[in-house]
Motif scaffolding. Structure first.
Motif, mmCIF file in Angstrom:
data_model
loop_
_atom_site.group_PDB
_atom_site.id
_atom_site.type_symbol
_atom_site.label_atom_id
_atom_site.label_comp_id
_atom_site.label_asym_id
_atom_site.label_seq_id
_atom_site.Cartn_x
_atom_site.Cartn_y
_atom_site.Cartn_z
ATOM 1 N N GLU A 273 6.249 -47.076 37.717
ATOM 2 C CA GLU A 273 7.518 -46.296 37.823
ATOM 3 C C GLU A 273 8.687 -46.686 38.536
ATOM 4 O O GLU A 273 8.587 -46.979 39.611
ATOM 5 C CB GLU A 273 7.479 -44.688 38.026
ATOM 6 N N GLY A 274 9.908 -46.964 37.969
ATOM 7 C CA GLY A 274 10.932 -47.440 38.840
ATOM 8 C C GLY A 274 11.153 -48.983 38.697
ATOM 9 O O GLY A 274 12.058 -49.495 39.040
ATOM 10 N N ILE B 269 -4.457 -56.081 31.725
ATOM 11 C CA ILE B 269 -3.571 -56.464 32.963
ATOM 12 C C ILE B 269 -2.183 -55.651 32.788
ATOM 13 O O ILE B 269 -1.961 -55.296 33.842
ATOM 14 C CB ILE B 269 -3.277 -58.016 32.989
ATOM 15 N N VAL B 270 -1.473 -55.337 31.726
ATOM 16 C CA VAL B 270 -0.317 -55.009 31.681
ATOM 17 C C VAL B 270 -0.443 -53.573 32.082
ATOM 18 O O VAL B 270 0.448 -53.156 32.946
ATOM 19 C CB VAL B 270 0.188 -54.794 30.109
ATOM 20 N N PRO B 271 -1.540 -52.800 31.725
ATOM 21 C CA PRO B 271 -1.444 -51.260 32.426
ATOM 22 C C PRO B 271 -1.481 -51.197 33.878
ATOM 23 O O PRO B 271 -1.208 -50.361 34.606
ATOM 24 C CB PRO B 271 -2.808 -50.811 31.766
ATOM 25 N N GLU B 272 -2.029 -52.294 34.581
ATOM 26 C CA GLU B 272 -1.928 -52.275 36.033
ATOM 27 C C GLU B 272 -0.893 -52.697 36.347
ATOM 28 O O GLU B 272 -0.464 -52.097 37.754
ATOM 29 C CB GLU B 272 -3.089 -53.567 36.431
ATOM 30 N N ILE B 273 0.074 -53.499 35.771
ATOM 31 C CA ILE B 273 1.405 -53.808 36.162
ATOM 32 C C ILE B 273 2.494 -52.657 36.214
ATOM 33 O O ILE B 273 3.330 -52.532 36.991
ATOM 34 C CB ILE B 273 1.845 -55.093 35.072
ATOM 35 N N LEU B 274 2.299 -52.022 35.257
ATOM 36 C CA LEU B 274 3.609 -50.984 34.844
ATOM 37 C C LEU B 274 3.639 -49.816 35.829
ATOM 38 O O LEU B 274 2.482 -49.372 36.378
ATOM 39 C CB LEU B 274 3.334 -50.379 33.447
ATOM 40 N N PHE C 76 4.507 -44.640 28.863
ATOM 41 C CA PHE C 76 4.340 -44.402 30.273
ATOM 42 C C PHE C 76 4.242 -43.024 30.805
ATOM 43 O O PHE C 76 5.378 -42.249 30.762
ATOM 44 C CB PHE C 76 5.499 -45.202 30.918
ATOM 45 N N GLY C 77 3.242 -42.825 31.425
ATOM 46 C CA GLY C 77 3.235 -41.322 32.149
ATOM 47 C C GLY C 77 2.781 -40.209 31.167
ATOM 48 O O GLY C 77 2.613 -38.991 31.708
ATOM 49 N N THR C 78 2.917 -40.221 29.915
ATOM 50 C CA THR C 78 2.594 -39.205 29.007
ATOM 51 C C THR C 78 2.548 -39.585 27.545
ATOM 52 O O THR C 78 2.808 -40.772 27.078
ATOM 53 C CB THR C 78 3.869 -38.033 28.844
ATOM 54 N N LYS C 79 1.887 -38.701 26.906
ATOM 55 C CA LYS C 79 1.439 -39.160 25.380
ATOM 56 C C LYS C 79 2.911 -39.053 24.622
ATOM 57 O O LYS C 79 3.585 -38.419 24.843
ATOM 58 C CB LYS C 79 0.390 -38.024 24.644
ATOM 59 N N LYS D 102 10.624 -45.238 33.375
ATOM 60 C CA LYS D 102 10.219 -43.705 33.732
ATOM 61 C C LYS D 102 9.617 -43.066 32.932
ATOM 62 O O LYS D 102 9.232 -43.513 31.869
ATOM 63 C CB LYS D 102 11.785 -42.991 33.698
ATOM 64 N N LYS D 103 9.035 -41.886 33.270
ATOM 65 C CA LYS D 103 8.139 -41.194 32.488
ATOM 66 C C LYS D 103 8.645 -40.889 31.004
ATOM 67 O O LYS D 103 9.943 -40.476 30.983
ATOM 68 C CB LYS D 103 7.898 -39.946 33.244
ATOM 69 N N GLY D 104 7.792 -41.200 30.189
ATOM 70 C CA GLY D 104 8.238 -40.797 28.844
ATOM 71 C C GLY D 104 8.612 -42.008 28.082
ATOM 72 O O GLY D 104 8.680 -41.911 26.841
ATOM 73 N N ASP D 105 8.962 -43.175 28.597
ATOM 74 C CA ASP D 105 9.444 -44.599 28.113
ATOM 75 C C ASP D 105 8.261 -45.110 27.283
ATOM 76 O O ASP D 105 7.142 -45.099 27.480
ATOM 77 C CB ASP D 105 9.765 -45.489 29.185
ATOM 78 N N LEU D 106 8.492 -45.655 26.121
ATOM 79 C CA LEU D 106 7.731 -46.522 25.278
ATOM 80 C C LEU D 106 8.027 -47.910 26.083
ATOM 81 O O LEU D 106 8.828 -48.193 26.625
ATOM 82 C CB LEU D 106 8.130 -46.517 23.897
ATOM 83 N N VAL D 107 6.766 -48.785 26.223
ATOM 84 C CA VAL D 107 6.775 -50.069 26.656
ATOM 85 C C VAL D 107 6.499 -51.040 25.397
ATOM 86 O O VAL D 107 5.455 -50.894 25.007
ATOM 87 C CB VAL D 107 5.831 -50.337 27.838
#
Length: 397
Positions: free
Chosen positions: A168-169, A161-166, A268-271, A242-247
């Motif tokens: 950008e912005g 579920i979390v991957p569906e929620i995240l 988020f958005g990248t390795k 934003k892209k590159g953030d850890l969550v």
């Protein structure tokens, strides 16, 4: 979703009998025990009301309820419920002389004790809190069934579920709000209960990037900037993903009053970078070692010492908290998210079968955030069994 019933009459009678035996073998002589905590009242009566539970040395058990007496009658499987308007009404059932009295000294206000003393004589007041917590630390089959179901739902929440929620912005508060909504729809009971005095928490600790290493008054290895100094929880309205953030998502989940505890980190958005992967992987290595040591009769203090004196180099800084590390590696879980036992240097009581423990090796990284894992385990004769799916590498979303 598995439907869980309330505790049976037999379950409640067994809990009260165990408490009675523990009180009779306590260091100080026992005459009366008074329980005002709503969570403890639920544990022994199956209902949670504005009331007071009294247990006497002669075996008498009486639950005096101000509101709601009718609901208590409906939910409690035991014939122990009495209607009460004031504490004076208790005198119709319980003698004035309470003798050596055990109360929950960690949470009972002095004002309440003074009100009781208007009608009752207490020879001496003794702490009851640790006695009840040690009883609650060992779970029954009924409790384990609920926690296991919570663990399954918890795993699905964080992995699917979390991957569906995240998105950008979105702000941290956007994330937490949507996460809470999905949790409740899935089966979560809607609250996160803590035994720590004056601790408030909604969902858990969440943070984007370096928000998760911001100092917090919560006694955990993660951080959270929160809404404001007055409300240092929930997340920050002005921190956007934003892209590159850890969550960082350290989430308490629960059904029918019982909790599981689990943490998952996302990129988020990248390795994530090599350093981040190295530190997170070291935390996974630590939790595997911890789980292997989580055995019947093992001493938590010895587990703590063995792990902390042999940390890998990648965890030499900010392990178990950025700047201000906490002094434990795990904690019991049940009706509260923070229970006994504690995997800490000061806890020397041996582990017992059917204790439920959340292990949470985590580490802060300068300018990046908190990484690491947390999983909930039950101690069995054959070793620890994970109830929340097991630790995972950082998930890229």
């Amino acid at each position: 979703m598995t439907m869980i019933s309330n505790p049976t009459k037999e379950e409640l009678e067994n809990r009260i009998a165990q408490l009675f035996n523990m009180l009779n073998t306590a260091e100080n002589n026992f005459d009366t025990a008074i329980i005002i905590s709503k969570v403890n009242q639920y544990y022994f009566t199956g209902t949670m009301q504005d009331g007071i539970l009294i247990i006497k040395k002669d075996g008498a058990v009486a639950y005096f309820v101000r509101k709601s007496y009718d609901r208590a009658q409906l939910e409690c499987q035991l014939d122990i419920v009495y209607k009460m308007s004031t504490y004076k009404d208790i005198l119709a059932v319980i003698p004035q002389a309470l003798g050596n009295t055990f109360i929950e000294t960690d949470i009972m206000p002095m004002a309440l004790i003074d009100r009781l003393k208007k009608y009752f004589i207490m020879e001496k007041i003794n702490p009851l809190d640790k006695i009840i917590l040690s009883l609650r630390a060992v779970k029954s089959d009924f409790e384990l069934e609920i926690i296991a179901e919570s663990g399954k739902q918890h795993q699905y929440l964080l992995e699917n579920i979390v991957p569906e929620i995240l998105k950008e912005g979105m702000s941290e508060t956007d994330f937490l709000s949507e996460l809470y909504c999905r949790m409740v729809k899935q089966g979560h009971h809607g609250v996160s209960r803590f035994n720590m005095f004056q601790i408030e928490q909604i969902v858990g600790q969440i943070g984007f990037g370096d928000s998760s290493i911001y100092p917090t008054n919560f006694n955990g290895p993660g951080g959270m900037l929160g809404m404001s100094p007055a409300v240092p929880i929930i997340g920050n309205r002005n921190r956007y993903l934003k892209k590159g953030d850890l969550v960082f998502a350290d989430v308490g989940y629960g059904i029918s009053g019982y909790h599981s505890d689990k943490t998952q980190v996302y990129s988020f958005g990248t390795k994530p970078g090599e350093k981040v992967i190295e530190v997170h992987s070291a935390c996974i290595e630590i939790i595997s070692k911890l789980a292997n040591l989580l055995k019947v009769n093992a001493i938590p203090a010895e587990i703590y010492k063995e792990i902390t004196t042999n940390l890998p180099n990648s965890l030499s800084q900010h392990f178990m908290g950025y700047g201000e590390s906490v002094k434990f590696l795990g904690h019991g879980v049940g009706l509260h998210i923070d229970e006994m036992p504690v995997i800490a240097n000061s806890y020397k009581i041996p582990l017992k079968e059917n204790m439920v423990v959340a292990l949470e090796p985590k580490c802060g990284i300068v300018g990046v955030g908190t990484v690491g894992v947390e999983e909930t385990y039950v101690v069995k004769a054959t070793g620890a069994v994970c109830l929340t799916g097991g630790p995972r590498e950082i998930m890229v979303v």
